[in-house]
Each structure stands twice: as structure tokens, then as C-alpha cells.
Scaffold this motif. Sequence first.
Motif, short mmCIF file in Angstrom:
data_model
loop_
_atom_site.label_atom_id
_atom_site.label_comp_id
_atom_site.label_asym_id
_atom_site.label_seq_id
_atom_site.Cartn_x
_atom_site.Cartn_y
_atom_site.Cartn_z
N MET A 1 35.77 57.30 4.28
CA MET A 1 34.78 56.29 4.67
C MET A 1 35.33 55.38 5.76
O MET A 1 36.46 54.92 5.68
CB MET A 1 34.37 55.44 3.47
CG MET A 1 33.40 56.10 2.55
SD MET A 1 32.76 54.92 1.33
CE MET A 1 31.59 55.98 0.49
N ARG A 2 34.50 55.15 6.77
CA ARG A 2 34.84 54.19 7.82
C ARG A 2 33.59 53.38 8.16
O ARG A 2 32.45 53.84 7.97
CB ARG A 2 35.35 54.91 9.08
CG ARG A 2 36.66 55.65 8.90
CD ARG A 2 37.82 54.72 8.64
NE ARG A 2 39.09 55.42 8.59
CZ ARG A 2 39.64 55.92 7.50
NH1 ARG A 2 38.99 55.82 6.34
NH2 ARG A 2 40.81 56.53 7.54
N PHE A 3 33.81 52.19 8.67
CA PHE A 3 32.72 51.29 9.00
C PHE A 3 32.45 51.31 10.50
O PHE A 3 33.36 51.52 11.31
CB PHE A 3 33.05 49.87 8.53
CG PHE A 3 33.14 49.75 7.04
CD1 PHE A 3 32.01 49.43 6.29
CD2 PHE A 3 34.34 49.98 6.38
CE1 PHE A 3 32.09 49.34 4.90
CE2 PHE A 3 34.43 49.89 5.00
CZ PHE A 3 33.30 49.57 4.27
N VAL A 4 31.18 51.11 10.85
CA VAL A 4 30.76 51.05 12.25
C VAL A 4 30.00 49.75 12.48
O VAL A 4 28.98 49.50 11.81
CB VAL A 4 29.86 52.25 12.62
CG1 VAL A 4 29.42 52.16 14.09
CG2 VAL A 4 30.58 53.57 12.38
N ARG A 5 30.48 48.93 13.39
CA ARG A 5 29.82 47.68 13.73
C ARG A 5 28.79 47.94 14.82
O ARG A 5 29.06 48.65 15.78
CB ARG A 5 30.84 46.65 14.23
CG ARG A 5 31.93 46.32 13.22
CD ARG A 5 33.03 45.46 13.84
NE ARG A 5 34.08 45.17 12.87
CZ ARG A 5 35.21 44.52 13.15
NH1 ARG A 5 35.43 44.09 14.40
NH2 ARG A 5 36.10 44.31 12.21
N THR A 6 27.63 47.35 14.69
CA THR A 6 26.59 47.53 15.69
C THR A 6 26.09 46.18 16.21
O THR A 6 26.29 45.16 15.56
CB THR A 6 25.39 48.32 15.11
OG1 THR A 6 24.80 47.56 14.04
CG2 THR A 6 25.81 49.69 14.60
N ALA A 7 25.47 46.23 17.38
CA ALA A 7 24.91 45.02 18.01
C ALA A 7 25.96 43.92 18.11
O ALA A 7 25.70 42.76 17.80
CB ALA A 7 23.67 44.54 17.26
N VAL A 8 27.15 44.31 18.55
CA VAL A 8 28.27 43.36 18.63
C VAL A 8 28.23 42.62 19.97
O VAL A 8 28.20 43.25 21.03
CB VAL A 8 29.63 44.09 18.47
CG1 VAL A 8 30.78 43.11 18.63
CG2 VAL A 8 29.69 44.79 17.12
N VAL A 9 28.24 41.31 19.90
CA VAL A 9 28.26 40.48 21.11
C VAL A 9 29.70 40.12 21.44
O VAL A 9 30.42 39.57 20.60
CB VAL A 9 27.42 39.20 20.91
CG1 VAL A 9 27.52 38.30 22.15
CG2 VAL A 9 25.97 39.56 20.63
N ASP A 10 30.13 40.43 22.66
CA ASP A 10 31.47 40.07 23.11
C ASP A 10 31.41 38.70 23.78
O ASP A 10 30.79 38.55 24.83
CB ASP A 10 31.97 41.12 24.11
CG ASP A 10 33.37 40.80 24.63
OD1 ASP A 10 33.96 39.81 24.17
OD2 ASP A 10 33.84 41.55 25.51
N PRO A 11 32.03 37.70 23.18
CA PRO A 11 31.97 36.35 23.76
C PRO A 11 32.55 36.26 25.16
O PRO A 11 32.27 35.32 25.90
CB PRO A 11 32.79 35.50 22.78
CG PRO A 11 32.80 36.28 21.51
CD PRO A 11 32.80 37.72 21.93
N GLU A 12 33.37 37.25 25.55
CA GLU A 12 34.00 37.22 26.87
C GLU A 12 33.23 38.06 27.89
O GLU A 12 33.66 38.18 29.04
CB GLU A 12 35.44 37.75 26.76
CG GLU A 12 36.27 37.11 25.67
CD GLU A 12 36.32 35.60 25.77
OE1 GLU A 12 36.35 35.08 26.91
OE2 GLU A 12 36.32 34.93 24.72
N SER A 13 32.10 38.61 27.49
CA SER A 13 31.34 39.48 28.39
C SER A 13 30.75 38.72 29.58
O SER A 13 30.28 37.59 29.44
CB SER A 13 30.21 40.16 27.61
OG SER A 13 29.37 40.88 28.48
N ASP A 14 30.76 39.36 30.74
CA ASP A 14 30.14 38.77 31.93
C ASP A 14 28.63 38.59 31.75
O ASP A 14 28.02 37.76 32.42
CB ASP A 14 30.40 39.67 33.15
CG ASP A 14 31.88 39.69 33.54
OD1 ASP A 14 32.59 38.74 33.18
OD2 ASP A 14 32.31 40.66 34.21
#
Length: 310
Positions: free
Chosen positions: A211-224
Amino acid sequence: MLVFATSDKGGTGRSVTSSNLAYRRALSGSNVAYLDFDFGSPTAGTIFHVDLVRRGASGGGIHSYLQGRVDPPLRLDVWSHSDRSSLRGRPSRAGKLVLFPGDEFGGEFPGTKEIIKRCARLFARLDAEFDICLIDLSAGRSHATDIVLAATALPELREVENRWLVFHRWTRQHLIAANGLVFGKHGLLEASAPQHTGGAGHDRAWLLDRMRFVRTAVVDPESDALGGLRPEQVAWLRKCDTDLKALATKLNIGRTTTIGSIPLDPLLQWREQLITDTDTLSRQVANVETVEAFVELAHNLDDENAWATL
């Protein structure tokens, strides 16, 4: 290999991400089957733009097969049945991409011994034909989940490799829900326990390792892409991200058990669909970073090194 996609809540991006993983693996040359085991909402045809089964098949789908009304179930080649021009026609060097839809207006149903046996037979046949069989399950501890747990514990599937992807959005609520689905009372690990304890017949440690987890709709605070936000808003996002990472670690779904992270993409917020190169390069309505995340996760599905290093 059988890859099961599950989540505790709806709206995690489980189905759209799984569909994109199947698409990207097929483009890389693998033969891929996508099985719609979301019994209560069998609408995978919409994501693949196969209008014939956008609400599920009118008959002969997964529901009909498992309940003994047809054998084999309906299968549709996406390259020849998709109504989207950019998906129509099998690209050079691409493998098979086959959709096994559920039945229109189908619903959840409990697994009898016969249903579980049919499920196991189907998985065994498809595992012999395809490199990857991606099974999209209903959200939560559903009948679909119980059926596949029991089926994969049968002798005929003991030697078939299977892995589990647990999807969650990058929010407190979804982190807590994902933890409960796997580790909680009546969660997947408890449901898969040895039969003498009332479980499906798996070894807990064996299943947890798969089992592994997948994160979705992740916002990168450093994104341009966040350049239009005020400094106070960016600082708040950074704090939220830090808090979420700490919570994920506490709940045993941190970095070491996470195999993929899919960034928030504006296209997927408005439409659940496959992201093609036309969407990123020509029309530029989707982000290249999202496709890169799909490609990496699709590659890692059966990469022993990727799983072993987590």
C-alpha cells in the motif's frame, strides 16, 4: 500486475488520476486494462470520452459479469471507441488501452462466494493478458473493496502481484480520512486479516507493504502560479503545507509511504478527463508539471526500486 485504486472520500481525484495513469502507461508501450469497480457510480467512460458508456454499459458490464449474467464482461478499446479526436487512433509504440465499464445505473452489492470466485477468475485472465490492470474501486469500505480483498486471497491469485494506491487530497480532512481507511477500526488492514479472525485472509504486514498513498490537488506554495497572491497569503499557504506534512507523518502517511504527488491543475478542477499533449503543448490549458507527475507515478506502479526505497 493488479493495481487497486481506493480512497475514503469522494472528490479525491482517484478516478481521474487512475485514468491518466492508465493512459500514460499505455502510451509508454504497456498493455493496460482499466476496470470500473466504482459500483455506485460507474462513469469511467466519461473520463475516457467513450460516450457509449459514459454512465456505464447498458448491459454486459462488470456488474453483469460478477452477478453471473454474462461472461466475459464488455470490453472497449479506448483507441477505437473514444469520441475525443486526440484519443482516437492508437499512437505509434502505444500498447493496448482497454476499458471494462460497469453497468449503467448499477449499484453496490455484497460479495457472495460465487461473485468472489468470478472476480478472481477475471483478474487471473486479465493479468495474463495485460501488463497492468488498474481497478478503480468505490470510495470507502465498500462492497467492491471487500470483494477484491477476498478474491485476491484465493489460491488462484496468490502468485499474482497486486498493489494498492490510497488517494487523498492535500487537506486535513482527507489526511485523517485516508488514515482511517487503512489503519482504523474496520479499515483495510483489519478487513484483510486472516480468516480465523473474520478477515479476507491476507497477512496484515504483506498487504501494508503493498500500500502506498497518493496526494492529489497539491498546491506548491513556491509555485510561480501563485505570483498574484499577497505575501500574507503565501505565508499562510506555507504554514498550512508545513502543518499538513507534520500531520501526515503523525498519521503514518508521510513522505516514506507516499509514492506520488499530483499538483493542483486548473483543467482538472473543471473537467475530469485525460490530459493529452494537445492540452499541454498546443492548447496550453493544462500544466506540464501535472503530466510529469502522472508519467512518474505511472512508471513507478511496477518499479520495484521505487517501492523498495519508500
